[in-house]
Motif scaffolding. Structure first.
Motif, PDB file in Angstrom:
ATOM      1  N   ARG A 292      37.338  44.059 -21.386  1.00  0.00           N
ATOM      2  CA  ARG A 292      38.425  43.579 -20.478  1.00  0.00           C
ATOM      3  C   ARG A 292      37.628  42.771 -19.215  1.00  0.00           C
ATOM      4  N   ILE A 293      36.652  43.551 -18.717  1.00  0.00           N
ATOM      5  CA  ILE A 293      35.857  43.323 -17.738  1.00  0.00           C
ATOM      6  C   ILE A 293      35.254  41.967 -17.998  1.00  0.00           C
ATOM      7  N   LEU A 294      34.596  41.648 -19.026  1.00  0.00           N
ATOM      8  CA  LEU A 294      34.042  40.419 -19.535  1.00  0.00           C
ATOM      9  C   LEU A 294      35.081  39.297 -19.420  1.00  0.00           C
ATOM     10  N   ASN A 295      36.079  39.351 -19.910  1.00  0.00           N
ATOM     11  CA  ASN A 295      37.224  38.208 -19.851  1.00  0.00           C
ATOM     12  C   ASN A 295      37.704  37.927 -18.498  1.00  0.00           C
ATOM     13  N   ARG A 296      37.461  38.809 -17.523  1.00  0.00           N
ATOM     14  CA  ARG A 296      37.732  38.658 -16.003  1.00  0.00           C
ATOM     15  C   ARG A 296      36.455  37.781 -15.555  1.00  0.00           C
ATOM     16  N   MET A 297      35.468  38.341 -15.683  1.00  0.00           N
ATOM     17  CA  MET A 297      34.167  37.852 -15.298  1.00  0.00           C
ATOM     18  C   MET A 297      34.039  36.429 -15.634  1.00  0.00           C
ATOM     19  N   LEU A 298      34.374  36.126 -16.915  1.00  0.00           N
ATOM     20  CA  LEU A 298      34.232  34.645 -17.242  1.00  0.00           C
ATOM     21  C   LEU A 298      35.408  33.658 -16.613  1.00  0.00           C
ATOM     22  N   ALA A 299      36.184  34.283 -16.143  1.00  0.00           N
ATOM     23  CA  ALA A 299      37.425  33.513 -15.128  1.00  0.00           C
ATOM     24  C   ALA A 299      37.064  33.442 -13.822  1.00  0.00           C
ATOM     25  N   GLY A 300      36.133  34.128 -13.375  1.00  0.00           N
ATOM     26  CA  GLY A 300      35.758  34.355 -12.142  1.00  0.00           C
ATOM     27  C   GLY A 300      34.625  33.317 -11.681  1.00  0.00           C
ATOM     28  N   HIS A 301      34.085  33.723 -10.339  1.00  0.00           N
ATOM     29  CA  HIS A 301      33.218  32.652  -9.645  1.00  0.00           C
ATOM     30  C   HIS A 301      31.746  33.215  -9.722  1.00  0.00           C
ATOM     31  N   ASP A 302      31.296  34.326  -9.572  1.00  0.00           N
ATOM     32  CA  ASP A 302      30.203  35.138  -9.146  1.00  0.00           C
ATOM     33  C   ASP A 302      29.051  34.922 -10.501  1.00  0.00           C
ATOM     34  N   PHE A 303      29.646  34.993 -11.625  1.00  0.00           N
ATOM     35  CA  PHE A 303      28.750  35.036 -12.817  1.00  0.00           C
ATOM     36  C   PHE A 303      28.179  33.613 -12.896  1.00  0.00           C
ATOM     37  N   TYR A 304      28.924  32.665 -12.680  1.00  0.00           N
ATOM     38  CA  TYR A 304      28.533  31.279 -12.960  1.00  0.00           C
ATOM     39  C   TYR A 304      27.545  30.928 -11.779  1.00  0.00           C
ATOM     40  N   GLU A 305      28.038  31.414 -10.402  1.00  0.00           N
ATOM     41  CA  GLU A 305      27.131  31.263  -9.233  1.00  0.00           C
ATOM     42  C   GLU A 305      25.789  31.930  -9.582  1.00  0.00           C
ATOM     43  N   GLY A 306      25.453  33.153 -10.205  1.00  0.00           N
ATOM     44  CA  GLY A 306      24.592  33.684 -10.424  1.00  0.00           C
ATOM     45  C   GLY A 306      23.508  33.076 -11.125  1.00  0.00           C
ATOM     46  N   ILE A 307      24.181  32.626 -12.377  1.00  0.00           N
ATOM     47  CA  ILE A 307      23.429  31.731 -13.342  1.00  0.00           C
ATOM     48  C   ILE A 307      22.936  30.448 -12.639  1.00  0.00           C
TER      49      ILE A 307
END
Length: 347
Positions: A292-307
């Protein structure tokens, strides 16, 4: 022996043991979908094979496995196709390992992080050498401790899992053994003899009785006491407040606070809640929560910004949204844990 791993993961039968070797040393054995699928097929076959008494997983080169291929995650977003399917199969594999009816030995001689923890931390035997280095660094790239981190971390001694998950700090094998991340430690020079003995007997407990060389704990007691004190609070605000109160007189508290302040505020909030929640959940329920968390992370901002900051434009500072812990909206954190309806993870 081929379970569809191509040249990324090798499979062999040695005596009474099925052995999987992660074979992407130049990429620190970062997991791919091919590797995940190959290992899943191998587990099915070896569990059903009466001639296989145990499964052993190891890595080639200087890493056991440093995680997943996050560059592929970043590139998939650019194509408008976030890799939900990869994570679903990875999480299913993590749960599969935890349910395996035969001994599962992870032989860790080098770096083990992220996805590498997922294919080692849920096995019956987690064997580390002096070259092992453990971390769950996800909050530093705007993500969260997944691959079963919500099941593993809250079960470590003296709130050590909260410390690891909320800082992303690395620890050596002595602290891994002390905390319960490792079940055994052996000398790196003994690895091949250990594998040969295991192949002959198929009994990891009997073999480890001969090869286990207990590693001394490496963190000082004062540091462990401080971790237990600060990270035992019942909220993230409580943890941060405790560190702030001690930072003026204590170097460990000041250093830890600075580390956490550099992490994604959203990730810290999600991580604290998932680790706290996971203490009361089964492994399967933890994986459903993480999906559940993963799906929201993939739709958000910070994960891609961190990469972007850590890998794509290496060395640049991430611009988290929001940038401060004080600005995180609790309702937005709630949304990360909301059910997915017909998109829930199946196990």
């Amino acid at each position: 022996m081929d379970f569809g791993g191509g040249d990324e993961i090798r499979f062999e039968r040695q005596g009474r043991v099925g052995i999987a070797t992660l074979a992407r040393p130049r990429a620190l054995n970062a997991l791919t979908l091919t590797m995940v699928r190959g290992l899943a097929k191998a587990l099915d076959a070896w569990e059903a094979d009466d001639g296989v008494a145990a499964v052993l997983v190891r890595g080639e080169g200087r890493a056991f496995c440093a995680g997943g291929d996050i560059v592929q995650v970043y590139e998939a977003r650019g194509r408008g196709n976030p890799p939900v399917g990869f994570f679903a199969e990875e999480y299913q594999l993590n749960a599969r390992i935890a349910r395996l009816k035969k001994p599962y030995i992870a032989l860790i001689d080098g770096i083990v992080m992220g996805g590498g923890v997922g294919i080692s931390g849920h096995g019956s035997h987690r064997v580390m050498t002096e070259n092992a280095l453990f971390a769950m660094p996800e909050v530093g790239i705007g993500f969260f401790p997944d691959v079963g981190g919500s099941h593993l971390l809250p079960r470590l001694a003296h709130h050590f899992g909260f410390y690891l998950g909320l800082t992303g700090n690395r620890i050596p094998y002595g602290d891994a053994l002390w905390s319960g991340l490792a079940t055994h430690t052996i000398k790196a020079a003994d690895q091949e003899a250990f594998v040969a003995s295991l192949a002959e007997s198929g009994d990891p407990d009997a073999v480890l009785a001969d090869y286990h060389a207990p590693a001394p704990r490496e963190s000082e007691q004062a540091v462990l006491d401080a971790i237990d004190d600060h990270f035992s609070k019942d909220s993230l605000v409580g943890v941060v407040s405790s560190l702030e109160e001690a930072a003026g007189r204590d170097e460990f508290a000041a250093r830890t606070l600075a580390t956490m302040r550099s992490r994604s505020p959203t990730s810290l909030n999600v991580a604290f809640r998932e680790i706290a929640s996971g203490a009361a959940l089964s492994m399967d329920d933890c994986m459903r929560m993480e999906f559940r968390i993963l799906n929201r992370m993939l739709a958000g901002h910070d994960f891609y910004e961190g990469i972007r900051a850590a890998v794509i434009e290496k060395g640049t500072a991430p611009a988290w949204q929001p940038a401060r812990l004080e600005d995180v909206d609790e309702a937005e954190i709630d949304a990360y844990f909301a059910p997915l309806g017909d998109r829930e993870l199946t196990l």
